[in-house]
Design a protein around this motif. Structure first.
Motif, short mmCIF file in Angstrom:
data_model
loop_
_atom_site.label_atom_id
_atom_site.label_comp_id
_atom_site.label_asym_id
_atom_site.label_seq_id
_atom_site.Cartn_x
_atom_site.Cartn_y
_atom_site.Cartn_z
N UNK A 79 -14.50 18.62 -5.40
CA UNK A 79 -13.79 17.49 -6.01
C UNK A 79 -14.10 17.43 -7.50
N UNK A 80 -13.58 18.41 -8.22
CA UNK A 80 -13.81 18.46 -9.66
C UNK A 80 -12.70 17.78 -10.43
N UNK A 81 -12.45 18.30 -11.63
CA UNK A 81 -11.46 17.67 -12.51
C UNK A 81 -10.05 17.75 -11.93
N UNK A 82 -9.76 18.81 -11.17
CA UNK A 82 -8.42 18.93 -10.59
C UNK A 82 -8.15 17.82 -9.58
N UNK A 83 -9.15 17.51 -8.76
CA UNK A 83 -8.99 16.43 -7.79
C UNK A 83 -8.88 15.08 -8.51
N UNK A 84 -9.68 14.88 -9.54
CA UNK A 84 -9.60 13.64 -10.31
C UNK A 84 -8.21 13.47 -10.91
N UNK A 86 -5.45 14.80 -9.73
CA UNK A 86 -4.55 14.53 -8.60
C UNK A 86 -4.58 13.05 -8.24
N UNK A 87 -5.77 12.47 -8.13
CA UNK A 87 -5.89 11.07 -7.77
C UNK A 87 -5.24 10.17 -8.82
N UNK A 88 -5.44 10.51 -10.08
CA UNK A 88 -4.80 9.71 -11.14
C UNK A 88 -3.28 9.80 -11.06
N UNK A 89 -2.77 11.00 -10.76
CA UNK A 89 -1.32 11.19 -10.62
C UNK A 89 -0.77 10.33 -9.48
N UNK A 90 -1.46 10.34 -8.34
CA UNK A 90 -1.02 9.55 -7.19
C UNK A 90 -1.09 8.06 -7.52
N UNK A 91 -2.12 7.66 -8.23
CA UNK A 91 -2.25 6.24 -8.62
C UNK A 91 -1.08 5.81 -9.50
N UNK A 92 -0.72 6.67 -10.46
CA UNK A 92 0.41 6.32 -11.34
C UNK A 92 1.73 6.31 -10.57
N UNK A 93 1.92 7.28 -9.68
CA UNK A 93 3.19 7.42 -8.99
C UNK A 93 3.42 6.32 -7.95
N UNK A 94 2.35 5.89 -7.29
CA UNK A 94 2.51 4.94 -6.19
C UNK A 94 2.12 3.51 -6.55
N UNK A 95 1.29 3.37 -7.58
CA UNK A 95 0.76 2.05 -7.90
C UNK A 95 -0.33 1.61 -6.94
N UNK A 238 -0.56 20.78 -4.32
CA UNK A 238 -1.91 20.92 -4.88
C UNK A 238 -2.62 22.12 -4.26
N UNK A 239 -2.22 23.33 -4.65
CA UNK A 239 -2.84 24.53 -4.07
C UNK A 239 -4.30 24.70 -4.41
N UNK A 240 -4.78 24.07 -5.52
CA UNK A 240 -6.19 24.21 -5.89
C UNK A 240 -7.11 23.70 -4.80
N UNK A 241 -6.61 22.80 -3.96
CA UNK A 241 -7.45 22.25 -2.91
C UNK A 241 -7.81 23.26 -1.85
#
Length: 243
Positions: A79-84, A86-95, A238-241
């Motif tokens: 759970x490095x910067x890529x996961x962080x 991803x989470x920020x992207x989902x937060x922005x997209x979904x609220x 998210x293939x990095x996962x």
């Protein structure tokens, strides 16, 4: 050398300080651990010296070593910067607040989240997940396991009734997980917390990792399809996962 009981008591003290809303005095820690004040001071000394705790005028709080432990934990779980990001992207997209969760060694853990750690309204915080049977991320991670592994998990962790919606019957839970496997998405409507719903999907190529969001039940009823689609697209892209 300290014995197993001393190690266990030291961990009890760490857990108590971590879970407390503010600093705890040595006397409060002694009451919590069920031991003498002298024993608590004996344990607090090395914990403070090594930076796991720090002592202030109001008592003991988590120390400066704790953030590095969390970063190390995230590094080991991928759970490095890529996961962080991803989470920020989902937060922005979904609220909605987003979460990264992992199943490893028979344990389900919330590894990272966009929810502020100081915001106690949100029911899911980083750390061991003890309510997996009542959460969407728990269902998403338990669904692909062999049934024998799920039985061991439920035997170890139980199926406590947390709300009137919580599934506590194993056969009914199995039927719920069959639906998760068919749909590719898990949902928990007020099962862990009556005010919140969570949705979860496994990350691309990694059924042992899940991406999820939580939101108030009323918001979920209005936006279920939209949020489910956004979550599934984010996880699939998210293939990095899977590295």
């Amino acid at each position: 050398m300290p014995g197993p009981q001393s190690v266990d008591r030291a961990l009890v003290l760490l857990d108590a300080v971590a879970d407390a809303p503010g600093p705890l005095s040595a006397k409060a820690l002694a009451r919590h651990a069920g031991c003498s004040l002298s024993t608590v001071y004996h344990l607090l000394g090395p914990l403070t010296a090594r930076g796991y705790l720090m002592r202030g005028p109001e008592g003991y709080a988590p120390g400066p070593r704790v953030p590095s432990l969390h970063r190390s934990f995230q590094r080991h779980t991928g759970a490095g910067t890529a996961v962080a990001a991803l989470l920020r992207h989902v937060r922005r997209a979904t609220g909605a607040e987003a979460y990264f969760t992992e199943y490893r060694g028979g344990r389900i853990t919330v590894v990272d989240t966009t929810a502020p750690l100081t915001d106690t309204r949100h029911p899911f915080a980083p750390g061991p997940e003890t309510r997996a049977h009542a959460t969407a991320h728990g269902k998403a991670l338990l669904a692909p396991l062999p049934r024998a592994a799920r039985r061991r998990y439920l035997a170890d962790h139980g199926m406590a009734r947390l709300t009137e919606r919580t599934i506590t019957d194993e056969e009914r839970f199995e039927a719920e997980l069959a639906g998760v496997r068919d749909r590719g998405i898990a949902v928990s409507v007020g099962e862990a917390d009556p005010a919140y719903t969570c949705l979860a999907v496994p990350l691309s190529g990694r059924p042992d990792r899940a991406l999820s969001v939580s939101l108030p039940v009323e918001d979920f009823r209005r936006r279920r399809g939209e949020i489910g689609s956004l979550l599934a697209m984010a996880a699939a892209a998210f293939p990095a996962a899977s590295e």
